[in-house]
Design an enzyme around this catalytic site. Structure first.
Site, PDB file in Angstrom:
ATOM      1  N   PHE A 146       0.863  -1.188   0.000  1.00  0.00           N
ATOM      2  CA  PHE A 146       0.000   0.000   0.000  1.00  0.00           C
ATOM      3  C   PHE A 146       0.894   1.230   0.000  1.00  0.00           C
ATOM      4  O   PHE A 146       1.582   1.518   0.976  1.00  0.00           O
ATOM      5  CB  PHE A 146      -0.943   0.044   1.204  1.00  0.00           C
ATOM      6  CG  PHE A 146      -1.866   1.236   1.136  1.00  0.00           C
ATOM      7  CD1 PHE A 146      -3.035   1.175   0.392  1.00  0.00           C
ATOM      8  CD2 PHE A 146      -1.546   2.423   1.766  1.00  0.00           C
ATOM      9  CE1 PHE A 146      -3.876   2.289   0.280  1.00  0.00           C
ATOM     10  CE2 PHE A 146      -2.376   3.532   1.664  1.00  0.00           C
ATOM     11  CZ  PHE A 146      -3.543   3.465   0.927  1.00  0.00           C
ATOM     12  N   ASP A 233       9.577   3.071   1.715  1.00  0.00           N
ATOM     13  CA  ASP A 233       8.371   3.845   2.022  1.00  0.00           C
ATOM     14  C   ASP A 233       8.138   3.768   3.523  1.00  0.00           C
ATOM     15  O   ASP A 233       7.597   2.790   4.040  1.00  0.00           O
ATOM     16  CB  ASP A 233       7.179   3.284   1.255  1.00  0.00           C
ATOM     17  CG  ASP A 233       5.883   4.043   1.544  1.00  0.00           C
ATOM     18  OD1 ASP A 233       5.853   4.852   2.495  1.00  0.00           O
ATOM     19  OD2 ASP A 233       4.887   3.828   0.825  1.00  0.00           O
ATOM     20  N   LYS A 274       3.036  11.704   6.813  1.00  0.00           N
ATOM     21  CA  LYS A 274       2.246  11.543   8.029  1.00  0.00           C
ATOM     22  C   LYS A 274       2.839  12.277   9.231  1.00  0.00           C
ATOM     23  O   LYS A 274       2.692  13.473   9.368  1.00  0.00           O
ATOM     24  CB  LYS A 274       2.033  10.057   8.322  1.00  0.00           C
ATOM     25  CG  LYS A 274       1.160   9.352   7.282  1.00  0.00           C
ATOM     26  CD  LYS A 274       0.796   7.957   7.701  1.00  0.00           C
ATOM     27  CE  LYS A 274       0.022   7.201   6.641  1.00  0.00           C
ATOM     28  NZ  LYS A 274      -1.291   7.754   6.322  1.00  0.00           N
TER      29      LYS A 274
END
Length: 426
Positions: A146, A233, A274
């Site tokens: 994801f 990531d 984030k």
């Protein structure tokens, strides 16, 4: 409508359903305030937040230092675009590159933008530095990944709900099994056009899958051998979530928030988002050394808001909080405690088959099919009992509280979780 007139949760949910696109399926809880590890709904009910906006709020809701940075900068200068320099960006760039050990950063806004940026950098490097023929570069990705939901990213997703009827898809990617070094080695030996591998150190959205301890190091070694870029990531796993500043640090036991241990699989390109801003403002970052980042020239990539002074001020404060409050160490210690307590319970449980994770990124696997509503029903009951969490992949519940949580608070949350699970035991 009077400013003092209160609207109920049901009315607010109805407004979203009527006027908003139905691209999410949230729990029926309407929040209007947050502080630290807690959030409150519009009726005033208090909850423990055990999702942290998918790990964006690692520093806790409305952290005073981050909010002060936001307010002070918002009253001075918010946006110039990159047509001009501003007095915050350079200092932020120096701070974040030195913190993570890279020469340069390319600032963006959202996680998906950062992934797209990393893909572009990797391809351009492959053509201009490695010598792969143009349009033939291949980036290896992992099954059940994801990385976002842009057109390019869903092109290499396994999630058919995110893919179906959004084609045609972007070429240039090949999928291999996650946590499978042999599969990556086979791909590298079969093609000279491999530019990079894009991998999550822990697959969060897939259900908090933690790979073998030496997986990332072996991937990195193979990248070095074949002149391929290792792209990490860390949008969800980074910024102390897993008990070290980055999840690629491995099982870091250092007293500092992160030192380069033997288990550190240094990425060639690091993707962050984030919690870079503590959930206060959209900020993402792509970091790399000069030999890679310098392939990007003026006009070839950018964003009106990327690198704006408001983002730079907020991100600097948010990253300072991580170090000042030793959030990596806290996540490491409390994560071990959380898994130990849940494992004790699981020994005699019929409803939970497994708990897994690292630091304060954890998940439990519900003993039911992915198509069942059991995990959703458990989360609904958890909300009734004062704790917010969300299922992923049907039968998995992810637990990721803010890293400012205390041991006393964690134990209270464990009690809520276990008492709730007992209501579903067969």
């Amino acid at each position: 409508m009077s400013v003092v007139e209160k609207i109920s949760s049901n009315e607010l949910i109805s407004l979203e359903n009527q006027y908003g696109a139905h691209n999410y399926h949230p729990l029926p809880v309407v929040l209007n305030r947050g502080e630290g590890v807690f959030v409150w709904d519009v009726e005033g009910k208090k909850y423990y937040d055990f999702l942290s906006a998918y790990s964006a709020v690692n520093q806790g809701h409305c952290h005073p230092k981050i909010i002060n940075a936001l307010v002070n900068q918002a009253q001075t200068l918010t946006l110039t675009s990159r047509a001009f320099y501003n007095d915050k960006l350079g200092n932020y760039e120096q701070f974040i590159t030195q913190l993570f050990g890279f020469d340069k950063v390319l600032p963006m806004n959202t996680g998906a933008e950062a992934v797209e940026t990393a893909i572009k950098i990797c391809r351009k490097w492959a053509y201009e530095k490695k010598g792969i023929p143009e349009h033939e570069a291949i980036i290896v990705v992992c099954e059940n990944n994801f990385h976002g939901r842009t057109t390019t990213i869903i092109s290499f997703s396994n999630d058919e709900n995110a893919r179906k009827n959004f084609g045609p898809y972007t070429a240039g990617f090949v999928k291999i099994a996650y946590d499978d070094v042999t599969a990556f080695k086979t791909i590298l030996e079969s093609s000279k056009n491999i530019a990079g591998i894009l991998v999550e150190p822990i697959q969060g959205e897939a259900g908090v899958y933690v790979p073998a301890n030496d997986y990332l190091m072996q991937i990195k070694e193979l990248c070095n051998q074949h002149n391929v870029l290792f792209i990490a990531d860390e949008i969800q796993t980074g910024i102390a979530r897993t008990g070290s500043l980055l999840a690629v640090c491995g099982d870091c036991n250092c007293e500092a928030q992160c030192e380069r241990q033997d288990t550190y699989a240094t990425p060639d390109i690091l993707i962050l988002g984030k919690a870079v801003s503590g959930g206060v403002y959209p900020v993402s970052a792509v970091l790399a050394n000069d030999a890679i980042m310098n392939v990007i020239k003026p006009g070839q990539h950018g964003s009106t808001f990327g690198g704006n002074p408001l983002a730079a001020a907020v991100a600097t404060a948010a990253l300072e909080v991580v170090a000042d409050e030793k959030l990596a160490q806290n996540a490491r210690r409390l994560g071990k405690l959380f898994r130990a307590k849940l494992n004790d319970y699981i020994q005699s449980s019929s409803i939970v088959s497994l708990v897994r994770g690292k630091g304060l990124l954890n998940a439990i696997v519900i003993n039911d099919s992915e198509e069942s509503s059991t995990a959703w029903d458990i989360c609904m009951k958890l909300a009734e009992n004062g704790l917010l969490a969300k299922p992923t992949h049907g039968n998995i519940i992810r637990f990721a509280p803010p890293l400012v949580m205390t041991e006393e608070q964690l134990l209270e949350c464990v009690s809520i979780i276990i008492q709730t699970l007992k209501e579903f035991e067969k």
